[in-house]
Design a protein around this motif. Structure first.
Motif, PDB file in Angstrom:
ATOM      1  N   UNK A 149      45.931  -0.158 -14.508  1.00 29.74           N
ATOM      2  CA  UNK A 149      47.346  -0.509 -14.966  1.00 29.74           C
ATOM      3  C   UNK A 149      47.433  -0.014 -14.537  1.00 29.74           C
ATOM      4  N   UNK A 150      49.415   0.068 -14.361  1.00 29.43           N
ATOM      5  CA  UNK A 150      51.098   0.593 -13.036  1.00 29.43           C
ATOM      6  C   UNK A 150      51.197   0.868 -14.323  1.00 29.43           C
ATOM      7  N   UNK A 151      51.877   2.407 -14.233  1.00 34.95           N
ATOM      8  CA  UNK A 151      53.086   1.760 -15.692  1.00 34.95           C
ATOM      9  C   UNK A 151      53.822   2.898 -15.182  1.00 34.95           C
ATOM     10  N   UNK A 172      34.833   4.045 -19.544  1.00 37.73           N
ATOM     11  CA  UNK A 172      34.969   3.178 -18.486  1.00 37.73           C
ATOM     12  C   UNK A 172      34.301   2.359 -17.192  1.00 37.73           C
ATOM     13  N   UNK A 173      33.120   1.850 -18.388  1.00 38.46           N
ATOM     14  CA  UNK A 173      32.640   1.058 -17.317  1.00 38.46           C
ATOM     15  C   UNK A 173      33.525  -0.663 -17.194  1.00 38.46           C
ATOM     16  N   UNK A 174      34.304  -0.567 -17.856  1.00 34.86           N
ATOM     17  CA  UNK A 174      35.637  -1.420 -18.014  1.00 34.86           C
ATOM     18  C   UNK A 174      37.142  -1.690 -17.084  1.00 34.86           C
ATOM     19  N   UNK A 175      37.468   0.118 -17.429  1.00 36.66           N
ATOM     20  CA  UNK A 175      38.490   0.779 -17.280  1.00 36.66           C
ATOM     21  C   UNK A 175      38.425   1.839 -15.793  1.00 36.66           C
ATOM     22  N   UNK A 176      38.943   0.795 -14.305  1.00 39.76           N
ATOM     23  CA  UNK A 176      38.861   2.098 -13.725  1.00 39.76           C
ATOM     24  C   UNK A 176      39.558   2.227 -13.284  1.00 39.76           C
ATOM     25  N   UNK A 177      41.216   2.739 -13.361  1.00 43.62           N
ATOM     26  CA  UNK A 177      42.216   3.726 -13.418  1.00 43.62           C
ATOM     27  C   UNK A 177      43.484   3.217 -14.002  1.00 43.62           C
ATOM     28  N   UNK A 178      44.302   4.242 -13.800  1.00 46.35           N
ATOM     29  CA  UNK A 178      45.759   3.574 -13.970  1.00 46.35           C
ATOM     30  C   UNK A 178      46.416   4.482 -12.998  1.00 46.35           C
ATOM     31  N   UNK A 179      47.571   4.001 -13.008  1.00 47.37           N
ATOM     32  CA  UNK A 179      48.525   5.035 -12.084  1.00 47.37           C
ATOM     33  C   UNK A 179      49.608   4.839 -13.033  1.00 47.37           C
ATOM     34  N   UNK A 180      50.697   5.881 -13.092  1.00 44.39           N
ATOM     35  CA  UNK A 180      51.776   5.774 -13.547  1.00 44.39           C
ATOM     36  C   UNK A 180      52.880   6.374 -12.307  1.00 44.39           C
ATOM     37  N   UNK A 213      51.823  -4.617  -9.787  1.00 46.87           N
ATOM     38  CA  UNK A 213      50.393  -4.926 -10.526  1.00 46.87           C
ATOM     39  C   UNK A 213      49.878  -5.272  -8.896  1.00 46.87           C
ATOM     40  N   UNK A 214      50.208  -6.028  -8.104  1.00 52.82           N
ATOM     41  CA  UNK A 214      49.401  -6.688  -6.863  1.00 52.82           C
ATOM     42  C   UNK A 214      49.557  -5.304  -5.810  1.00 52.82           C
ATOM     43  N   UNK A 215      49.874  -3.495  -5.784  1.00 54.04           N
ATOM     44  CA  UNK A 215      49.901  -2.160  -4.693  1.00 54.04           C
ATOM     45  C   UNK A 215      48.649  -1.727  -5.670  1.00 54.04           C
ATOM     46  N   UNK A 216      48.549  -2.229  -7.451  1.00 58.01           N
ATOM     47  CA  UNK A 216      47.841  -1.752  -8.339  1.00 58.01           C
ATOM     48  C   UNK A 216      46.500  -2.403  -8.020  1.00 58.01           C
ATOM     49  N   UNK A 217      46.623  -3.810  -7.733  1.00 56.95           N
ATOM     50  CA  UNK A 217      45.319  -4.001  -7.784  1.00 56.95           C
ATOM     51  C   UNK A 217      44.196  -3.670  -5.558  1.00 56.95           C
ATOM     52  N   UNK A 218      45.415  -3.294  -5.576  1.00 54.63           N
ATOM     53  CA  UNK A 218      44.886  -3.384  -3.804  1.00 54.63           C
ATOM     54  C   UNK A 218      44.400  -1.429  -3.929  1.00 54.63           C
ATOM     55  N   UNK A 219      44.676  -1.026  -4.570  1.00 55.97           N
ATOM     56  CA  UNK A 219      44.438   0.470  -4.712  1.00 55.97           C
ATOM     57  C   UNK A 219      43.733   0.447  -5.714  1.00 55.97           C
ATOM     58  N   UNK A 220      42.227  -0.178  -6.300  1.00 55.05           N
ATOM     59  CA  UNK A 220      41.406  -0.019  -7.389  1.00 55.05           C
ATOM     60  C   UNK A 220      40.429  -1.024  -6.771  1.00 55.05           C
ATOM     61  N   UNK A 221      39.467  -0.586  -7.687  1.00 61.45           N
ATOM     62  CA  UNK A 221      38.237  -1.254  -7.991  1.00 61.45           C
ATOM     63  C   UNK A 221      38.625  -2.757  -8.749  1.00 61.45           C
ATOM     64  N   UNK A 243      51.966   5.289  -3.819  1.00 62.93           N
ATOM     65  CA  UNK A 243      51.401   5.321  -4.580  1.00 62.93           C
ATOM     66  C   UNK A 243      50.949   3.848  -4.607  1.00 62.93           C
ATOM     67  N   UNK A 244      51.663   2.800  -5.426  1.00 63.91           N
ATOM     68  CA  UNK A 244      51.775   1.303  -5.521  1.00 63.91           C
ATOM     69  C   UNK A 244      52.107   0.521  -3.836  1.00 63.91           C
ATOM     70  N   UNK A 245      52.736   1.175  -2.942  1.00 66.02           N
ATOM     71  CA  UNK A 245      53.342   0.400  -1.958  1.00 66.02           C
ATOM     72  C   UNK A 245      54.315  -1.066  -1.818  1.00 66.02           C
ATOM     73  N   UNK A 246      55.195  -0.157  -3.549  1.00 63.89           N
ATOM     74  CA  UNK A 246      56.164  -1.152  -2.966  1.00 63.89           C
ATOM     75  C   UNK A 246      57.365  -1.366  -2.264  1.00 63.89           C
ATOM     76  N   UNK A 247      58.095  -2.101  -1.769  1.00 63.43           N
ATOM     77  CA  UNK A 247      58.608  -2.368  -0.919  1.00 63.43           C
ATOM     78  C   UNK A 247      60.294  -1.448  -1.513  1.00 63.43           C
TER      79      UNK A 247
END
Length: 159
Positions: free
Chosen positions: A19-21, A39-47, A80-88, A57-61
């Motif tokens: 998540x990126x919130x 924890x087997x489904x949730x990788x991480x969350x960015x606030x 969302x794209x940054x969260x995907x790029x910075x996570x598994x 944190x997310x690379x927003x331009x």
């Protein structure tokens, strides 16, 4: 669909979520991680409440923020794209909006932008006008909508 059902769906499909919130401050991640075994489904969350955090944190331009503002589909997509790029993760959801009180003529209270990014499909963004429900209700509605977006993404046949 409940958060438990979303986790079960993602687990069955072998998908990881992040998540990126912004305006929800981690409420989506909390709804998922409140459930034992997530924890087997949730990788991480960015606030990423501030614009600086969105960039760092997310690379927003910076230009996207300057041209469209933080509450925009363009920024939601980059989050969302940054969260995907910075996570598994395989699926990322982002939320940015104006929970209130306040807002403006151009960006009213209750406007929330969402995006879903996956490794296999084009990023989709949308804006929902929840209206001036009050801060708590807007945040809860945004959390619930983001969970529904995750269900839809996890259910797609291309995942």
């Amino acid at each position: 669909m409940t958060p438990e059902a979303l986790l079960a769906l993602a687990r069955a499909r072998g998908l990881r979520i992040c998540t990126a919130e912004s305006c929800t401050g981690g409420m989506v991640a909390a709804a998922l991680t409140d459930i034992a075994g997530s924890s087997d489904v949730v990788d991480c969350g960015f606030v990423t409440y501030s614009n600086t955090a969105k960039q760092r944190m997310l690379g927003v331009n910076a230009e996207t923020l300057a041209v469209h503002g933080a509450v925009s589909e363009e920024v939601a997509a980059e989050m969302a794209e940054g969260a995907l790029a910075h996570s598994a993760a395989d699926i990322a959801v982002s939320i940015t909006g104006i929970a209130g009180p306040g807002g403006s003529e151009f960006k009213p209270e209750g406007r929330v932008c969402f995006a879903i990014a996956t490794k296999t499909a084009r990023t989709c963004a949308e804006t929902i006008e929840f209206g001036a429900l009050g801060r708590d209700k807007v945040r809860e509605a945004a959390r619930d909508h983001a969970l529904a977006c995750l269900v839809k993404a996890a259910s797609r046949s291309d995942q």
